[in-house]
Design a protein around this motif. Sequence first.
Motif, PDB file in Angstrom:
ATOM      1  N   CYS A  51       0.828  -1.213   0.000  1.00  0.00           N
ATOM      2  CA  CYS A  51       0.000   0.000   0.000  1.00  0.00           C
ATOM      3  C   CYS A  51       0.859   1.259   0.000  1.00  0.00           C
ATOM      4  O   CYS A  51       0.554   2.228  -0.708  1.00  0.00           O
ATOM      5  CB  CYS A  51      -0.930   0.001   1.209  1.00  0.00           C
ATOM      6  SG  CYS A  51      -2.266  -1.174   1.079  1.00  0.00           S
ATOM      7  N   GLY A  55       1.036   3.979  -3.025  1.00  0.00           N
ATOM      8  CA  GLY A  55       0.791   5.403  -2.795  1.00  0.00           C
ATOM      9  C   GLY A  55       1.925   6.273  -3.285  1.00  0.00           C
ATOM     10  O   GLY A  55       1.694   7.325  -3.899  1.00  0.00           O
ATOM     11  N   ILE A  56       3.154   5.852  -3.049  1.00  0.00           N
ATOM     12  CA  ILE A  56       4.313   6.637  -3.506  1.00  0.00           C
ATOM     13  C   ILE A  56       4.373   6.665  -5.024  1.00  0.00           C
ATOM     14  O   ILE A  56       4.606   7.715  -5.630  1.00  0.00           O
ATOM     15  CB  ILE A  56       5.612   6.076  -2.895  1.00  0.00           C
ATOM     16  CG1 ILE A  56       5.647   6.345  -1.392  1.00  0.00           C
ATOM     17  CG2 ILE A  56       6.839   6.662  -3.578  1.00  0.00           C
ATOM     18  CD1 ILE A  56       6.781   5.659  -0.666  1.00  0.00           C
ATOM     19  N   GLY A  58       1.877   6.244  -7.080  1.00  0.00           N
ATOM     20  CA  GLY A  58       0.762   7.054  -7.557  1.00  0.00           C
ATOM     21  C   GLY A  58       1.035   8.539  -7.419  1.00  0.00           C
ATOM     22  O   GLY A  58       0.745   9.326  -8.329  1.00  0.00           O
ATOM     23  N   ALA A  59       1.598   8.938  -6.287  1.00  0.00           N
ATOM     24  CA  ALA A  59       1.916  10.356  -6.092  1.00  0.00           C
ATOM     25  C   ALA A  59       2.979  10.822  -7.088  1.00  0.00           C
ATOM     26  O   ALA A  59       2.906  11.944  -7.608  1.00  0.00           O
ATOM     27  CB  ALA A  59       2.386  10.582  -4.661  1.00  0.00           C
ATOM     28  N   VAL A  62       1.427  11.451 -10.355  1.00  0.00           N
ATOM     29  CA  VAL A  62       0.619  12.674 -10.381  1.00  0.00           C
ATOM     30  C   VAL A  62       1.518  13.886 -10.534  1.00  0.00           C
ATOM     31  O   VAL A  62       1.264  14.775 -11.348  1.00  0.00           O
ATOM     32  CB  VAL A  62      -0.241  12.791  -9.102  1.00  0.00           C
ATOM     33  CG1 VAL A  62      -0.855  14.168  -8.986  1.00  0.00           C
ATOM     34  CG2 VAL A  62      -1.321  11.731  -9.099  1.00  0.00           C
ATOM     35  N   GLY A  78      -2.002   7.937 -12.015  1.00  0.00           N
ATOM     36  CA  GLY A  78      -1.372   8.107 -10.712  1.00  0.00           C
ATOM     37  C   GLY A  78      -2.370   8.487  -9.634  1.00  0.00           C
ATOM     38  O   GLY A  78      -2.281   8.022  -8.493  1.00  0.00           O
ATOM     39  N   MET A  79      -3.346   9.307  -9.975  1.00  0.00           N
ATOM     40  CA  MET A  79      -4.377   9.692  -9.017  1.00  0.00           C
ATOM     41  C   MET A  79      -5.210   8.485  -8.610  1.00  0.00           C
ATOM     42  O   MET A  79      -5.521   8.295  -7.427  1.00  0.00           O
ATOM     43  CB  MET A  79      -5.279  10.781  -9.607  1.00  0.00           C
ATOM     44  CG  MET A  79      -6.317  11.289  -8.641  1.00  0.00           C
ATOM     45  SD  MET A  79      -5.600  12.072  -7.196  1.00  0.00           S
ATOM     46  CE  MET A  79      -5.083  13.614  -7.869  1.00  0.00           C
ATOM     47  N   PHE A  82      -3.084   6.390  -6.273  1.00  0.00           N
ATOM     48  CA  PHE A  82      -2.952   7.011  -4.957  1.00  0.00           C
ATOM     49  C   PHE A  82      -4.232   6.854  -4.147  1.00  0.00           C
ATOM     50  O   PHE A  82      -4.198   6.508  -2.959  1.00  0.00           O
ATOM     51  CB  PHE A  82      -2.592   8.488  -5.123  1.00  0.00           C
ATOM     52  CG  PHE A  82      -2.271   9.177  -3.837  1.00  0.00           C
ATOM     53  CD1 PHE A  82      -1.060   8.946  -3.212  1.00  0.00           C
ATOM     54  CD2 PHE A  82      -3.167  10.043  -3.255  1.00  0.00           C
ATOM     55  CE1 PHE A  82      -0.753   9.573  -2.009  1.00  0.00           C
ATOM     56  CE2 PHE A  82      -2.872  10.674  -2.060  1.00  0.00           C
ATOM     57  CZ  PHE A  82      -1.663  10.431  -1.444  1.00  0.00           C
ATOM     58  N   ALA A  85      -4.554   3.306  -2.960  1.00  0.00           N
ATOM     59  CA  ALA A  85      -3.685   3.031  -1.816  1.00  0.00           C
ATOM     60  C   ALA A  85      -4.291   3.562  -0.528  1.00  0.00           C
ATOM     61  O   ALA A  85      -4.146   2.958   0.534  1.00  0.00           O
ATOM     62  CB  ALA A  85      -2.311   3.639  -2.038  1.00  0.00           C
ATOM     63  N   ILE A  86      -4.980   4.690  -0.602  1.00  0.00           N
ATOM     64  CA  ILE A  86      -5.624   5.254   0.580  1.00  0.00           C
ATOM     65  C   ILE A  86      -6.823   4.418   0.994  1.00  0.00           C
ATOM     66  O   ILE A  86      -7.048   4.168   2.181  1.00  0.00           O
ATOM     67  CB  ILE A  86      -6.038   6.718   0.315  1.00  0.00           C
ATOM     68  CG1 ILE A  86      -4.808   7.596   0.158  1.00  0.00           C
ATOM     69  CG2 ILE A  86      -6.925   7.245   1.433  1.00  0.00           C
ATOM     70  CD1 ILE A  86      -5.105   8.980  -0.313  1.00  0.00           C
TER      71      ILE A  86
END
Length: 94
Positions: A51, A55-56, A58-59, A62, A78-79, A82, A85-86
């Motif tokens: 996860c 998230g990394i 994906g960020a 973005v 990427g959004m 992210f 992942a959240i």
Amino acid sequence: MSTTSSPAITQPESFGKKVRNTAVGVLFALVLVIPRLLHLRRNPRSWRLFCILLGIAGAALVILPLGLGNNYAYALIGMVMFIAAILLPLQSLS
């Protein structure tokens, strides 16, 4: 006496065959990946690491395309990564 064979003339594959072979390859890869993802889900530490890395990544997808000013499709992908992942449920490590 020398026997030389002439190379066989092959017909180029049609677009439909290439698409079908690619689709079969993708499905085969998914079938192989699913058990690994299920095993990853059972281990809380590796799931949390997955996860965090999702998230990394994906960020980064973005920020980089928006900062460079080119292809916004990567920013959308990427959004989605992210947000996924959240929203993925985190398991406790106890």
